[in-house]
Design a protein around this motif. Structure first.
Motif, PDB file in Angstrom:
ATOM      1  N   LEU A  40       0.852  -1.188   0.000  1.00 60.49           N
ATOM      2  CA  LEU A  40       0.000   0.000   0.000  1.00 60.49           C
ATOM      3  C   LEU A  40       0.890   1.240   0.000  1.00 60.49           C
ATOM      4  CD1 LEU A  40      -2.646  -0.983   2.719  1.00 60.49           C
ATOM      5  CD2 LEU A  40      -2.896  -1.111   0.235  1.00 60.49           C
ATOM      6  N   GLY A  41       0.385   2.312  -0.554  1.00 56.67           N
ATOM      7  CA  GLY A  41       1.115   3.573  -0.512  1.00 56.67           C
ATOM      8  C   GLY A  41       1.546   4.085  -1.872  1.00 56.67           C
ATOM      9  N   LEU A  42       1.535   3.222  -2.892  1.00 58.53           N
ATOM     10  CA  LEU A  42       1.867   3.651  -4.252  1.00 58.53           C
ATOM     11  C   LEU A  42       0.642   3.432  -5.132  1.00 58.53           C
ATOM     12  CD1 LEU A  42       5.418   2.057  -4.688  1.00 58.53           C
ATOM     13  CD2 LEU A  42       4.806   4.285  -3.712  1.00 58.53           C
ATOM     14  N   ARG A  43       0.544   4.230  -6.206  1.00 57.03           N
ATOM     15  CA  ARG A  43      -0.554   4.015  -7.153  1.00 57.03           C
ATOM     16  C   ARG A  43      -0.150   4.572  -8.510  1.00 57.03           C
ATOM     17  NH1 ARG A  43      -3.750   8.733  -4.486  1.00 57.03           N
ATOM     18  NH2 ARG A  43      -3.281  10.392  -5.959  1.00 57.03           N
ATOM     19  N   PRO A  44      -0.667   3.965  -9.567  1.00 56.19           N
ATOM     20  CA  PRO A  44      -0.381   4.513 -10.899  1.00 56.19           C
ATOM     21  C   PRO A  44      -1.230   5.750 -11.143  1.00 56.19           C
ATOM     22  CG  PRO A  44      -1.818   2.606 -11.079  1.00 56.19           C
ATOM     23  CD  PRO A  44      -1.458   2.744  -9.624  1.00 56.19           C
ATOM     24  N   PRO A  45      -0.772   6.635 -12.014  1.00 61.24           N
ATOM     25  CA  PRO A  45      -1.596   7.806 -12.343  1.00 61.24           C
ATOM     26  C   PRO A  45      -2.749   7.411 -13.257  1.00 61.24           C
ATOM     27  CG  PRO A  45       0.393   7.812 -13.663  1.00 61.24           C
ATOM     28  CD  PRO A  45       0.496   6.640 -12.727  1.00 61.24           C
ATOM     29  N   SER A  46      -3.756   8.258 -13.306  1.00 55.32           N
ATOM     30  CA  SER A  46      -4.862   8.078 -14.247  1.00 55.32           C
ATOM     31  C   SER A  46      -5.054   9.396 -14.983  1.00 55.32           C
ATOM     32  CB  SER A  46      -6.143   7.685 -13.502  1.00 55.32           C
ATOM     33  OG  SER A  46      -6.681   8.806 -12.818  1.00 55.32           O
ATOM     34  N   THR A  47      -6.059   9.477 -15.795  1.00 57.47           N
ATOM     35  CA  THR A  47      -6.326  10.733 -16.500  1.00 57.47           C
ATOM     36  C   THR A  47      -6.893  11.786 -15.557  1.00 57.47           C
ATOM     37  OG1 THR A  47      -8.507   9.928 -17.145  1.00 57.47           O
ATOM     38  CG2 THR A  47      -6.691   9.598 -18.716  1.00 57.47           C
ATOM     39  N   LYS A  48      -7.273  11.380 -14.333  1.00 56.05           N
ATOM     40  CA  LYS A  48      -7.884  12.322 -13.384  1.00 56.05           C
ATOM     41  C   LYS A  48      -7.009  12.650 -12.187  1.00 56.05           C
ATOM     42  CE  LYS A  48     -12.554  11.088 -14.572  1.00 56.05           C
ATOM     43  NZ  LYS A  48     -13.869  10.752 -14.112  1.00 56.05           N
ATOM     44  N   VAL A  49      -6.152  11.722 -11.774  1.00 57.00           N
ATOM     45  CA  VAL A  49      -5.325  11.947 -10.580  1.00 57.00           C
ATOM     46  C   VAL A  49      -3.891  11.512 -10.841  1.00 57.00           C
ATOM     47  CG1 VAL A  49      -7.220  11.697  -8.918  1.00 57.00           C
ATOM     48  CG2 VAL A  49      -5.878   9.714  -9.538  1.00 57.00           C
ATOM     49  N   TRP A  50      -2.958  12.141 -10.126  1.00 63.15           N
ATOM     50  CA  TRP A  50      -1.556  11.772 -10.233  1.00 63.15           C
ATOM     51  C   TRP A  50      -1.329  10.457  -9.514  1.00 63.15           C
ATOM     52  CZ3 TRP A  50      -3.291  16.020  -7.449  1.00 63.15           C
ATOM     53  CH2 TRP A  50      -3.275  15.870  -6.078  1.00 63.15           C
ATOM     54  N   GLY A  51      -0.225   9.811  -9.840  1.00 63.38           N
ATOM     55  CA  GLY A  51       0.173   8.587  -9.167  1.00 63.38           C
ATOM     56  C   GLY A  51       1.084   8.903  -7.992  1.00 63.38           C
ATOM     57  N   SER A 134      -4.583  19.960 -15.085  1.00 67.72           N
ATOM     58  CA  SER A 134      -5.782  19.282 -15.571  1.00 67.72           C
ATOM     59  C   SER A 134      -6.278  18.185 -14.627  1.00 67.72           C
ATOM     60  CB  SER A 134      -5.527  18.678 -16.958  1.00 67.72           C
ATOM     61  OG  SER A 134      -4.671  17.544 -16.863  1.00 67.72           O
ATOM     62  N   LEU A 135      -5.494  17.840 -13.614  1.00 66.43           N
ATOM     63  CA  LEU A 135      -5.858  16.769 -12.688  1.00 66.43           C
ATOM     64  C   LEU A 135      -6.722  17.303 -11.557  1.00 66.43           C
ATOM     65  CD1 LEU A 135      -2.383  15.025 -12.537  1.00 66.43           C
ATOM     66  CD2 LEU A 135      -4.346  14.406 -13.961  1.00 66.43           C
ATOM     67  N   GLU A 136      -7.364  16.395 -10.824  1.00 62.10           N
ATOM     68  CA  GLU A 136      -8.175  16.797  -9.674  1.00 62.10           C
ATOM     69  C   GLU A 136      -7.336  17.643  -8.726  1.00 62.10           C
ATOM     70  OE1 GLU A 136     -10.096  13.537  -7.693  1.00 62.10           O
ATOM     71  OE2 GLU A 136     -11.073  12.883  -9.545  1.00 62.10           O
ATOM     72  N   GLY A 137      -7.875  18.777  -8.312  1.00 61.54           N
ATOM     73  CA  GLY A 137      -7.170  19.691  -7.429  1.00 61.54           C
ATOM     74  C   GLY A 137      -6.244  20.638  -8.161  1.00 61.54           C
ATOM     75  N   GLY A 138      -6.089  20.460  -9.468  1.00 66.83           N
ATOM     76  CA  GLY A 138      -5.175  21.287 -10.246  1.00 66.83           C
ATOM     77  C   GLY A 138      -5.642  22.713 -10.442  1.00 66.83           C
ATOM     78  N   ASP A 139      -6.922  22.974 -10.158  1.00 67.67           N
ATOM     79  CA  ASP A 139      -7.415  24.346 -10.320  1.00 67.67           C
ATOM     80  C   ASP A 139      -6.765  25.293  -9.318  1.00 67.67           C
ATOM     81  OD1 ASP A 139      -8.772  22.997  -8.295  1.00 67.67           O
ATOM     82  OD2 ASP A 139     -10.673  24.003  -8.660  1.00 67.67           O
TER      83      ASP A 139
END
Length: 164
Positions: A40-51, A134-139
């Motif tokens: 746990l603790g790592l994740r790949p990025p998606s089109t909406k959130v960073w990894g 462009s990612l969530e929170g990027g505004d």
């Protein structure tokens, strides 16, 4: 009382949690990674959130191995992260280490890669900054970045050349 939209906020007005909270979150994140053996603790990025990846560097003064969990996006075979210290002004130690010794490695979900770091410049930097925006929170990205006295470096981690 109404809150202004992201577009109406003044530079530097984006809300951040207190510094003690940010530092506590880092400690908890590292603990989760360590206690679960990296499951746990790592994740790949998606089109909406960073990894989230684990970056391994060598201390610029101590020569000791160092590790930090950082956010990233993919840019083809390259990985890109922001050299920020919880939006605080000083650069993170891992970025100073990479400037002294650009060779590093990263742990991604299910794999480890050897990489070489460099700072994105000019049009490349602008293009990559837009990806993060462009990612969530990027505004709030520009408002957060305006808290710093210098431009936030975008660090490109290129695949290391294969060694024989």
């Amino acid at each position: 009382m109404t809150t202004p939209s992201a577009a109406a906020r003044q530079p530097g007005s984006a809300r951040l949690p207190p510094r003690w909270f940010i530092r506590s979150a880092w400690v908890v994140h590292r603990a989760i990674y360590n206690v679960t053996g990296g499951r746990l603790g790592l994740r790949p990025p998606s089109t909406k959130v960073w990894g989230m990846m684990r970056l391994h560097t060598v201390g610029r003064r101590s020569g000791a191995p160092r590790a930090a969990i950082v956010a990233y996006v993919e840019d083809g075979p390259r990985l890109v992260t922001m050299a920020m210290n919880g939006w605080g002004d000083p650069p993170p130690a891992w970025w100073l280490n990479l400037q002294a010794r650009p060779a590093a490695s990263v742990d991604l979900p299910g794999e480890r890669r050897n990489v070489v770091a460099r700072e994105a410049q000019g049009a490349e930097r602008e293009r990559l900054w837009e990806v993060f925006r462009s990612l969530e929170g990027g505004d709030d990205l520009d408002a957060h970045a305006s808290r710093r006295s210098r431009e936030t470096p975008l660090v490109v981690l290129e695949p290391a050349p294969a060694t024989r």
